[in-house]
Design a protein around this motif. Sequence first.
Motif, mmCIF file in Angstrom:
data_model
loop_
_atom_site.group_PDB
_atom_site.id
_atom_site.type_symbol
_atom_site.label_atom_id
_atom_site.label_comp_id
_atom_site.label_asym_id
_atom_site.label_seq_id
_atom_site.Cartn_x
_atom_site.Cartn_y
_atom_site.Cartn_z
ATOM 1 N N VAL A 35 1.126 -1.107 -0.127
ATOM 2 C CA VAL A 35 0.099 0.006 -0.130
ATOM 3 C C VAL A 35 0.918 1.139 0.032
ATOM 4 N N TYR A 36 0.376 2.517 -0.540
ATOM 5 C CA TYR A 36 1.027 3.627 -0.396
ATOM 6 C C TYR A 36 0.751 4.495 0.958
ATOM 7 N N ASP A 37 1.780 5.291 1.224
ATOM 8 C CA ASP A 37 1.400 6.432 2.311
ATOM 9 C C ASP A 37 0.851 7.502 1.677
ATOM 10 N N ILE A 38 0.311 8.615 2.348
ATOM 11 C CA ILE A 38 -0.174 9.909 1.679
ATOM 12 C C ILE A 38 0.680 10.453 0.432
ATOM 13 N N ALA A 39 2.102 10.387 0.760
ATOM 14 C CA ALA A 39 2.972 11.025 -0.507
ATOM 15 C C ALA A 39 2.891 10.075 -1.511
ATOM 16 N N GLY A 40 3.194 8.751 -1.310
ATOM 17 C CA GLY A 40 3.287 7.813 -2.324
ATOM 18 C C GLY A 40 1.715 7.721 -3.290
ATOM 19 N N LEU A 41 0.673 7.720 -2.473
ATOM 20 C CA LEU A 41 -0.746 7.737 -3.120
ATOM 21 C C LEU A 41 -0.788 9.079 -3.911
ATOM 22 N N THR A 42 -0.184 10.244 -3.489
ATOM 23 C CA THR A 42 -0.348 11.575 -3.963
ATOM 24 C C THR A 42 0.261 11.405 -5.521
ATOM 25 N N ALA A 43 1.732 10.900 -5.391
ATOM 26 C CA ALA A 43 2.440 10.645 -6.831
ATOM 27 C C ALA A 43 1.817 9.846 -7.546
ATOM 28 N N ALA A 44 1.163 8.819 -7.117
ATOM 29 C CA ALA A 44 0.825 7.759 -7.995
ATOM 30 C C ALA A 44 -0.463 8.132 -8.854
ATOM 31 N N ILE A 45 -1.330 8.994 -8.004
ATOM 32 C CA ILE A 45 -2.633 9.409 -8.840
ATOM 33 C C ILE A 45 -2.108 10.511 -9.922
ATOM 34 N N GLU A 46 -0.940 11.291 -9.452
ATOM 35 C CA GLU A 46 -0.577 12.296 -10.286
ATOM 36 C C GLU A 46 0.015 11.729 -11.748
ATOM 37 N N SER A 47 0.574 10.724 -11.462
ATOM 38 C CA SER A 47 1.007 9.887 -12.444
ATOM 39 C C SER A 47 0.076 9.588 -13.622
ATOM 40 N N VAL A 48 -1.108 9.292 -13.364
ATOM 41 C CA VAL A 48 -2.047 9.038 -14.422
ATOM 42 C C VAL A 48 -3.048 9.971 -14.720
ATOM 43 N N ARG A 49 -2.690 11.108 -14.440
ATOM 44 C CA ARG A 49 -3.406 12.336 -14.731
ATOM 45 C C ARG A 49 -3.462 12.455 -16.335
ATOM 46 N N GLY A 50 -4.646 12.706 -16.584
ATOM 47 C CA GLY A 50 -4.939 12.731 -18.140
ATOM 48 C C GLY A 50 -5.291 11.181 -18.900
#
Length: 373
Positions: free
Chosen positions: A176-191
Amino acid sequence: MPRRRSTWGTNESAGRGYRRLRYWADEHDGRGYARHSKTIQGTRRDGDEELARLRVLHSEDGPVPTLRQAYETWWLPDVMARYDAGEMSKNSVANYRSKWNKHIAPVFGDMSVADVTPLDISEWVTGMGSTTATLAMNVLRQVLDFCVLYGFIDSNPASARIRLPRAEKSTRDKSVYDIAGLTAAIESVRGTLAYIPAILCGIGSCRLGESMGARVDDVSSIELNGMTVAIVWVRRQVDRNGNVSARLKTKTSERPVVIPEPWSLEVLRARDASEDGWLCGDGVGGTLPQWTVRRDWKGAELPVGMSRIPMCNLRNTWRTIMRWELGVPEDMCERMMGHAGKNVGEIHYDRPREEYFADVVSAAWCRWRKSKP
């Protein structure tokens, strides 16, 4: 010589000192209650005496269903009634029926339920995988429970202490991700097609199918704790092939999920931009199959040093973050995930409104952000 009938069975000449006896009985040979024929050497009196002996053995025998008849007569209608009542999901029903068709029916389907023994079952599960054996045993046990209920057998042979195959060590990624990891993972699929589903799963607790079943009229917003919060009602799900179902995993899976800022603004923009009524639609009025979203999730490039977790783990990520980083009480987390609860109060009396969920989530994120330098 004419056939001689008795009050139970028939005794007729078979020529040259032999007698042919015919009678109805359950010989426990897998056929159930059936007609049998037996030839003996002797006189008519010998035939009568043998019939008398057989009658003592079988006088209480009666028609006993095969396992297939029990499955079709009692188990299947009961399961379909539970499905219609919303107590079982479509996938669960399909999984159980698959175990019957592939594993149970070929071995036990035509066998009398009175002839199924624990030893038969023990030999049958040998060589199966652990998960397959467990599910197949559940179905077999349930079918035989009906046979106990209706008095065809005294006890359920599938309830004996039968050793099932041991589960192999799981190789599934449970990261699982922590908040920082989750934020980065979501941002990586923007668009990409995975962007809004990833937000709904990782920030809102959705299962992937639930995240893809949201329509624009399921989305609303509210101002709480100094931020705009998006509220998305989970009312349907989309399967791996893109088919929409109004039946969720459980009754309590229908719930509001709460998306705080900044992700709430992305969800609201997606809602306002939709032209086909779906929050995550294909743009021409239909829904997307799950594989297209997973493909975009897996294919996006992450920051150096990060690894991609399976998309199904985003729901686990939400639960871990809410409990351990944001400090939301466990019972609130369970309720927001759509779990029924464990005690009488949680199951029958606790009915929080969407505003309560929104207040808890937005306040937790505000506290966390204020705690950061």
